[in-house]
Scaffold this motif. Structure first.
Motif, PDB file in Angstrom:
ATOM      1  N   THR A 321       0.845  -1.183   0.000  1.00  0.00           N
ATOM      2  CA  THR A 321       0.000   0.000   0.000  1.00  0.00           C
ATOM      3  C   THR A 321       0.884   1.237   0.000  1.00  0.00           C
ATOM      4  O   THR A 321       1.819   1.333   0.796  1.00  0.00           O
ATOM      5  CB  THR A 321      -0.910   0.018   1.244  1.00  0.00           C
ATOM      6  N   GLY A 322       0.600   2.168  -0.888  1.00  0.00           N
ATOM      7  CA  GLY A 322       1.364   3.406  -0.967  1.00  0.00           C
ATOM      8  C   GLY A 322       0.630   4.425  -1.809  1.00  0.00           C
ATOM      9  O   GLY A 322      -0.541   4.241  -2.151  1.00  0.00           O
ATOM     10  N   ARG A 323       1.327   5.484  -2.153  1.00  0.00           N
ATOM     11  CA  ARG A 323       0.712   6.490  -3.010  1.00  0.00           C
ATOM     12  C   ARG A 323       0.326   5.852  -4.341  1.00  0.00           C
ATOM     13  O   ARG A 323       1.121   5.147  -4.960  1.00  0.00           O
ATOM     14  CB  ARG A 323       1.699   7.636  -3.234  1.00  0.00           C
ATOM     15  N   PRO A 324      -0.898   6.061  -4.811  1.00  0.00           N
ATOM     16  CA  PRO A 324      -1.317   5.450  -6.081  1.00  0.00           C
ATOM     17  C   PRO A 324      -0.405   5.863  -7.231  1.00  0.00           C
ATOM     18  O   PRO A 324       0.151   6.972  -7.206  1.00  0.00           O
ATOM     19  CB  PRO A 324      -2.732   6.003  -6.273  1.00  0.00           C
ATOM     20  N   SER A 329      -5.524   0.725  -5.222  1.00  0.00           N
ATOM     21  CA  SER A 329      -6.154   1.729  -6.084  1.00  0.00           C
ATOM     22  C   SER A 329      -6.690   1.105  -7.365  1.00  0.00           C
ATOM     23  O   SER A 329      -7.701   1.567  -7.916  1.00  0.00           O
ATOM     24  CB  SER A 329      -5.165   2.853  -6.404  1.00  0.00           C
ATOM     25  N   VAL A 330      -6.038   0.051  -7.876  1.00  0.00           N
ATOM     26  CA  VAL A 330      -6.555  -0.661  -9.051  1.00  0.00           C
ATOM     27  C   VAL A 330      -7.871  -1.353  -8.697  1.00  0.00           C
ATOM     28  O   VAL A 330      -8.851  -1.289  -9.452  1.00  0.00           O
ATOM     29  CB  VAL A 330      -5.512  -1.680  -9.566  1.00  0.00           C
ATOM     30  N   ILE A 331      -7.901  -2.003  -7.544  1.00  0.00           N
ATOM     31  CA  ILE A 331      -9.144  -2.641  -7.089  1.00  0.00           C
ATOM     32  C   ILE A 331     -10.229  -1.586  -6.921  1.00  0.00           C
ATOM     33  O   ILE A 331     -11.386  -1.787  -7.296  1.00  0.00           O
ATOM     34  CB  ILE A 331      -8.900  -3.392  -5.769  1.00  0.00           C
ATOM     35  N   GLY A 332      -9.859  -0.424  -6.364  1.00  0.00           N
ATOM     36  CA  GLY A 332     -10.819   0.647  -6.142  1.00  0.00           C
ATOM     37  C   GLY A 332     -11.465   1.139  -7.422  1.00  0.00           C
ATOM     38  O   GLY A 332     -12.654   1.485  -7.430  1.00  0.00           O
ATOM     39  N   GLU A 333     -10.704   1.177  -8.519  1.00  0.00           N
ATOM     40  CA  GLU A 333     -11.282   1.612  -9.803  1.00  0.00           C
ATOM     41  C   GLU A 333     -12.387   0.671 -10.262  1.00  0.00           C
ATOM     42  O   GLU A 333     -13.424   1.105 -10.782  1.00  0.00           O
ATOM     43  CB  GLU A 333     -10.179   1.696 -10.858  1.00  0.00           C
ATOM     44  N   VAL A 334     -12.166  -0.624 -10.085  1.00  0.00           N
ATOM     45  CA  VAL A 334     -13.195  -1.597 -10.478  1.00  0.00           C
ATOM     46  C   VAL A 334     -14.400  -1.490  -9.547  1.00  0.00           C
ATOM     47  O   VAL A 334     -15.554  -1.531  -9.984  1.00  0.00           O
ATOM     48  CB  VAL A 334     -12.616  -3.022 -10.476  1.00  0.00           C
ATOM     49  N   LEU A 355     -13.937   8.177  -9.134  1.00  0.00           N
ATOM     50  CA  LEU A 355     -13.106   8.475  -7.968  1.00  0.00           C
ATOM     51  C   LEU A 355     -11.655   8.381  -8.423  1.00  0.00           C
ATOM     52  O   LEU A 355     -11.128   7.272  -8.557  1.00  0.00           O
ATOM     53  CB  LEU A 355     -13.394   7.484  -6.843  1.00  0.00           C
ATOM     54  N   PRO A 356     -10.978   9.500  -8.694  1.00  0.00           N
ATOM     55  CA  PRO A 356      -9.617   9.436  -9.234  1.00  0.00           C
ATOM     56  C   PRO A 356      -8.668   8.690  -8.298  1.00  0.00           C
ATOM     57  O   PRO A 356      -8.593   9.016  -7.106  1.00  0.00           O
ATOM     58  CB  PRO A 356      -9.220  10.921  -9.349  1.00  0.00           C
ATOM     59  N   PRO A 357      -7.963   7.669  -8.799  1.00  0.00           N
ATOM     60  CA  PRO A 357      -7.026   6.942  -7.947  1.00  0.00           C
ATOM     61  C   PRO A 357      -5.972   7.844  -7.310  1.00  0.00           C
ATOM     62  O   PRO A 357      -5.566   7.615  -6.169  1.00  0.00           O
ATOM     63  CB  PRO A 357      -6.388   5.927  -8.918  1.00  0.00           C
ATOM     64  N   ALA A 358      -5.522   8.869  -8.030  1.00  0.00           N
ATOM     65  CA  ALA A 358      -4.509   9.766  -7.487  1.00  0.00           C
ATOM     66  C   ALA A 358      -4.998  10.518  -6.260  1.00  0.00           C
ATOM     67  O   ALA A 358      -4.202  11.019  -5.464  1.00  0.00           O
ATOM     68  CB  ALA A 358      -4.053  10.758  -8.564  1.00  0.00           C
ATOM     69  N   ALA A 359      -6.335  10.615  -6.086  1.00  0.00           N
ATOM     70  CA  ALA A 359      -6.922  11.275  -4.918  1.00  0.00           C
ATOM     71  C   ALA A 359      -7.215  10.251  -3.833  1.00  0.00           C
ATOM     72  O   ALA A 359      -8.219  10.359  -3.115  1.00  0.00           O
ATOM     73  CB  ALA A 359      -8.180  12.028  -5.310  1.00  0.00           C
ATOM     74  N   CYS A 360      -6.348   9.262  -3.703  1.00  0.00           N
ATOM     75  CA  CYS A 360      -6.469   8.210  -2.688  1.00  0.00           C
ATOM     76  C   CYS A 360      -7.744   7.390  -2.852  1.00  0.00           C
ATOM     77  O   CYS A 360      -8.215   6.764  -1.898  1.00  0.00           O
ATOM     78  CB  CYS A 360      -6.389   8.784  -1.280  1.00  0.00           C
ATOM     79  N   SER A 361      -8.333   7.423  -4.045  1.00  0.00           N
ATOM     80  CA  SER A 361      -9.472   6.581  -4.438  1.00  0.00           C
ATOM     81  C   SER A 361     -10.801   6.936  -3.785  1.00  0.00           C
ATOM     82  O   SER A 361     -11.803   6.314  -4.087  1.00  0.00           O
ATOM     83  CB  SER A 361      -9.169   5.096  -4.183  1.00  0.00           C
TER      84      SER A 361
END
Length: 489
Positions: A321-324, A329-334, A355-361
């Motif tokens: 786990t770290g900064r996207p 974050s990949v799981i979060g996109e799905v 929900l942009p992954p760069a914004a911590c999802s």
């Protein structure tokens, strides 16, 4: 709707990936301290395969990583091709809130939904593969220390099973499955980091109030459906154990744990059993988190390990786990795409959401709506913040019209620049709930929220004539493409 075969365990999923060139084996020794993290992140950022480290330094158990490092593999974990994710989200929304049946023909058409509901029942085994062997203590596991300033080895893909004090081991609908950070404190001690609003923490409070030790089981290396069900933000009334059967396309197999009164996944790679005693805590961290920063050190409950069972020749599943971009974050996109149909059942004017992954999802959302009346964008903002718990920590919402691609920063910036007035179209709230990991918050757990109405203004929202968007004739655009195809390589 499921187009792939059920994967009853992690091994069957890995075999399926390997047959498709989606699993790479690394034979060279790799250090569990920081070095493995660098390899995992470099592979993920290249869109690379799942990884199997056959020789983690100082351990005999192979490490599996980057399992869900692409959208396609997350979809495969759900049993789907990537283009079926949105359709599956619509199915889950209907399963959650089915419309009324209209006649026998309609009832028969619902059979796939009924079959999915039946798969939410579990199957009980007297003996499970996860109890074929055992490990002496936690030191036998190849646990990573992911980042240079981390407080110690960290189990990063644990599926933690708990139940409330007023339940029995067989009350499976009352179980909570959560993916919580688990720091290795000693060969027989773990620190479980669950935040106060999570299900595991609520169960822990019930045992503490009764003055009793709490039984806990941690499943390592479960099948992909159970992993994803534990990570999904499901309603409190939905059992993750049962819901995983819907995802898997087959009933969840369980077996009684050896030393704690809990039922555990029979086909996991390993089960850590133990107890949390009232008032026993230890300082957890610091650890690198999804924000890209290290967490502060805080006290969390200590789990005393009573037994570790495992399969013959077990595998150890890990992640970073770290900064996207990172695997969560990949799981979060799905999950974003899966959640959209459910969100639309409550706020139907929403046509798309990102929900942009760069914004911590989860800390920023871009929402497209079918705008029909003045003030609608503000109503949607308030509905997201107030009606849906998963948006309580979203500190910025940008609302745009449906002609804007919410996944295109160019489109988003154009809408903000041409359809929003900072004085008129900004919504600012103060002292609202916020993730206490947000170091920008002026108060721990409380922060402001910002809404930007970047929609076309209509009715009472505007007193001047609104501009007209420029468009070429589609026939001319098609003609241009045909002409250029003859002269450009």
């Amino acid at each position: 709707m499921r187009s792939l075969p059920p994967f009853p365990d992690l091994r069957s999923f890995l075999s399926w990936l390997e047959a498709r060139g989606e699993l790479a084996r690394i034979a060279e020794p790799v250090s569990l301290r920081h070095e493995m993290t660098a390899v995992e992140l470099a592979c993920l950022r290249r869109g690379g395969p799942a990884l199997r480290f056959d020789n983690p330094q100082g351990a005999r158990i192979p490490v599996i990583a980057n399992l869900f490092g692409t959208r396609a593999r997350v979809a495969a974990g759900l049993g789907l091709e990537p283009d079926k994710i949105v359709e599956f989200g619509e199915f889950l929304a209907a399963l959650r809130s089915p419309p009324p049946v209209e006649g026998m023909r309609d009832a028969m058409s619902r059979w796939p939904m009924l079959r999915a509901a039946l798969r939410m029942r579990q199957r009980f085994l007297r003996h499970g593969p996860v109890q074929e062997a055992g490990l002496s203590d936690l030191d036998a596991l190849p646990v990573q220390t992911p980042w240079p300033n981390d407080g110690g080895p960290l189990i990063t893909w644990p599926v933690v099973l708990t139940r409330p004090e007023d339940s029995r081991a067989g009350d499976l609908t009352r179980y909570n499955l959560g993916v919580y950070r688990a720091q290795v404190l000693a060969p027989d001690r773990l620190i479980l980091r669950w935040l106060a609003h999570r299900g595991g923490a609520a169960h822990h409070r019930s045992w503490e109030r009764a003055g009793k030790a709490m039984p806990v089981a941690i499943a390592l290396g479960t099948d992909p459906a159970l992993l994803l069900a534990a990570a999904l933000p499901l309603p409190e009334t939905v059992s993750e154990l049962g819901f995983s059967g819907v995802l898997r396309g087959a009933r969840t197999e369980l077996v009684a744990a050896k030393t704690v009164p809990l039922m555990v996944p029979a086909r996991a790679e390993a089960i850590i059993e133990g107890w949390i005693h009232p008032g026993e805590t230890a300082p957890e961290g610091p650890f690198g988190d999804h924000t890209g920063y290290y967490n502060a050190v805080e006290p969390f409950p200590v789990m005393r390990v009573s037994r570790i069972t495992c399969r013959e020749a077990p595998l150890y599943l890990s992640t970073v786990t770290g900064r996207p971009p990172d695997e969560p974050s990949v799981i979060g996109e799905v999950f974003n795409d899966l959640a959209l149909p459910v969100i639309r059942t409550q706020i139907p004017e929403i046509t798309d959401l990102w929900l942009p992954p760069a914004a911590c999802s989860y800390r920023m959302a871009v929402v497209a709506i079918d705008k029909r009346y003045p003030g609608q964008a503000r109503r949607v903002m308030m509905a997201l913040w107030g009606m849906l718990p998963q948006f309580s920590y979203t500190k910025m919402i940008v609302v745009v019209d449906r002609d804007i691609d919410v996944r295109s920063w160019d489109d988003i910036v154009w809408a903000i620049s041409t359809r929003m007035d900072p004085a008129r179209d900004t919504v600012l709230l103060d002292r609202t709930p916020m993730d206490y990991l947000d170091f920008a918050s002026p108060l721990e757990g409380l922060a402001g929220k910002l809404g930007l109405d970047a929609t076309t203004k209509i009715g009472a929202e505007i007193s001047r004539e609104w501009g007209r968007v420029m468009h070429l004739d589609p026939q001319h655009e098609a003609r241009a493409e045909a002409l250029l195809a003859t002269v450009l390589p």
